[in-house]
Motif scaffolding. Structure first.
Motif, PDB file in Angstrom:
ATOM      1  N   SER A   1      -0.359  -5.831  -8.785  1.00 29.97           N
ATOM      2  CA  SER A   1      -0.666  -4.551  -7.963  1.00 29.97           C
ATOM      3  C   SER A   1      -1.881  -4.527  -7.281  1.00 29.97           C
ATOM      4  O   SER A   1      -2.687  -4.931  -7.689  1.00 29.97           O
ATOM      5  CB  SER A   1      -0.451  -3.162  -8.957  1.00 29.97           C
TER       6      SER A   1
ATOM      7  N   LEU B   1       0.797  -1.104   0.057  1.00 28.58           N
ATOM      8  CA  LEU B   1      -0.098  -0.126  -0.103  1.00 28.58           C
ATOM      9  C   LEU B   1       0.932   1.198   0.022  1.00 28.58           C
ATOM     10  O   LEU B   1       0.401   2.384  -0.685  1.00 28.58           O
ATOM     11  CB  LEU B   1      -0.921   0.062   1.180  1.00 28.58           C
ATOM     12  N   ARG B   2       2.147   1.163   0.805  1.00 26.40           N
ATOM     13  CA  ARG B   2       2.743   2.494   0.970  1.00 26.40           C
ATOM     14  C   ARG B   2       3.790   2.649  -0.140  1.00 26.40           C
ATOM     15  O   ARG B   2       4.203   3.651  -0.253  1.00 26.40           O
ATOM     16  CB  ARG B   2       3.199   2.394   2.351  1.00 26.40           C
ATOM     17  N   THR B   3       4.109   1.734  -1.008  1.00 28.89           N
ATOM     18  CA  THR B   3       5.221   1.713  -1.987  1.00 28.89           C
ATOM     19  C   THR B   3       4.510   1.726  -3.194  1.00 28.89           C
ATOM     20  O   THR B   3       5.470   1.828  -4.272  1.00 28.89           O
ATOM     21  CB  THR B   3       6.454   0.589  -1.768  1.00 28.89           C
ATOM     22  N   ARG B   4       3.473   0.921  -3.469  1.00 27.53           N
ATOM     23  CA  ARG B   4       2.947   0.547  -4.564  1.00 27.53           C
ATOM     24  C   ARG B   4       3.736  -0.425  -5.689  1.00 27.53           C
ATOM     25  O   ARG B   4       3.527  -0.594  -6.685  1.00 27.53           O
ATOM     26  CB  ARG B   4       2.708   1.881  -5.471  1.00 27.53           C
TER      27      ARG B   4
ATOM     28  N   ASP C   1      -4.850  -2.884  -6.348  1.00 25.12           N
ATOM     29  CA  ASP C   1      -5.591  -1.486  -6.964  1.00 25.12           C
ATOM     30  C   ASP C   1      -6.664  -1.462  -5.719  1.00 25.12           C
ATOM     31  O   ASP C   1      -7.617  -2.018  -5.843  1.00 25.12           O
ATOM     32  CB  ASP C   1      -6.028  -2.050  -8.228  1.00 25.12           C
ATOM     33  N   THR C   2      -6.443  -0.760  -4.648  1.00 28.70           N
ATOM     34  CA  THR C   2      -7.199  -0.454  -3.625  1.00 28.70           C
ATOM     35  C   THR C   2      -8.493   0.200  -4.230  1.00 28.70           C
ATOM     36  O   THR C   2      -8.290   1.180  -4.624  1.00 28.70           O
ATOM     37  CB  THR C   2      -6.456   0.013  -2.502  1.00 28.70           C
TER      38      THR C   2
END
Length: 213
Positions: A156, A116-119, A158-159
């Motif tokens: 990835s 979440l924080r670095t993608r 994808d939130t």
């Protein structure tokens, strides 16, 4: 280790991005998982390793290999892993948190937090053969055993944009678990190697609890 000590088949290594930050997540069945996976990744990789593994000769080897020691709540380890990803390198996580049946039914949130924080994309790896049913989770496999490491597609997280705070983290935790379980489900029908599925530590704890009663 992979090709001389044991007969390790490595599949789909080309799915691992050759540059940029990557989070490798794998199921965890035996003590050989970490060293083997670190060895077959063709880039420098830094795995989150429990502090109890950083003792003795093995601990010295892990420190020289710049693996990340996890202590207490793991905040310092996650901060180190975050910096590794920010500089474009590979972080490895066994999200089950301990060696066991290898089914990834329950995962911890460290890998999701980092994603979440670095993608950074998540690459799942299915590990089979490093431990057989009934074997100790701390026993090294016998020489020349056949093993499999199968790399999945980079994905990835994808939130959903409407999710915030704890709900966002919970969604990411579940998604990382799904990615790993879906990959395991796809790999198992392609080989005669099986997950041990038994969890000796959980069984021992249950037996000790019964005896205490």
């Amino acid at each position: 280790m992979a090709k001389v000590l044991w007969r390790t088949e490595v599949r789909h290594l080309d799915r691992l991005p050759r540059s940029g930050p990557v989070i490798v997540v794998a199921n965890h069945v035996g003590i050989a998982d970490g060293p083997l996976l670190h060895g077959v990744i063709p880039r420098g990789s830094h795995f989150l390793i429990g502090g109890h593994m950083m003792e003795g000769l093995l601990g010295r080897i892990l420190r020289v290999a710049q693996q990340i020691k996890v202590e207490g709540g793991g905040r310092q380890a996650l901060a180190q892993a975050y910096e590794v990803l920010k500089r474009g390198d590979v972080v490895g996580v066994f999200p089950e948190g301990t060696r066991g049946g290898g089914t990834a039914e329950s995962v911890h949130g460290g890998a999701a937090w980092l994603a979440l924080r670095t993608r950074a994309p998540v690459v799942p790896v299915a590990i089979l053969g490093t431990r057989l049913p009934g074997e100790s989770v701390s026993a090294w496999p016998e020489l020349r055993r056949r093993m499999l490491m199968d790399f999945g597609e980079a994905t990835s997280l994808d939130t959903p944009q409407e999710l915030k705070g704890r709900a966002r983290q919970d969604w990411a935790d579940q998604r990382v678990g799904e990615i790993l379980r879906d990959h395991l489900a796809a790999v198992l029908p392609t080989t005669d190697l099986e997950l041990p599925r038994d969890d000796p530590r959980a069984e021992r704890a249950a037996n000790e609890a019964q005896e205490a009663e």
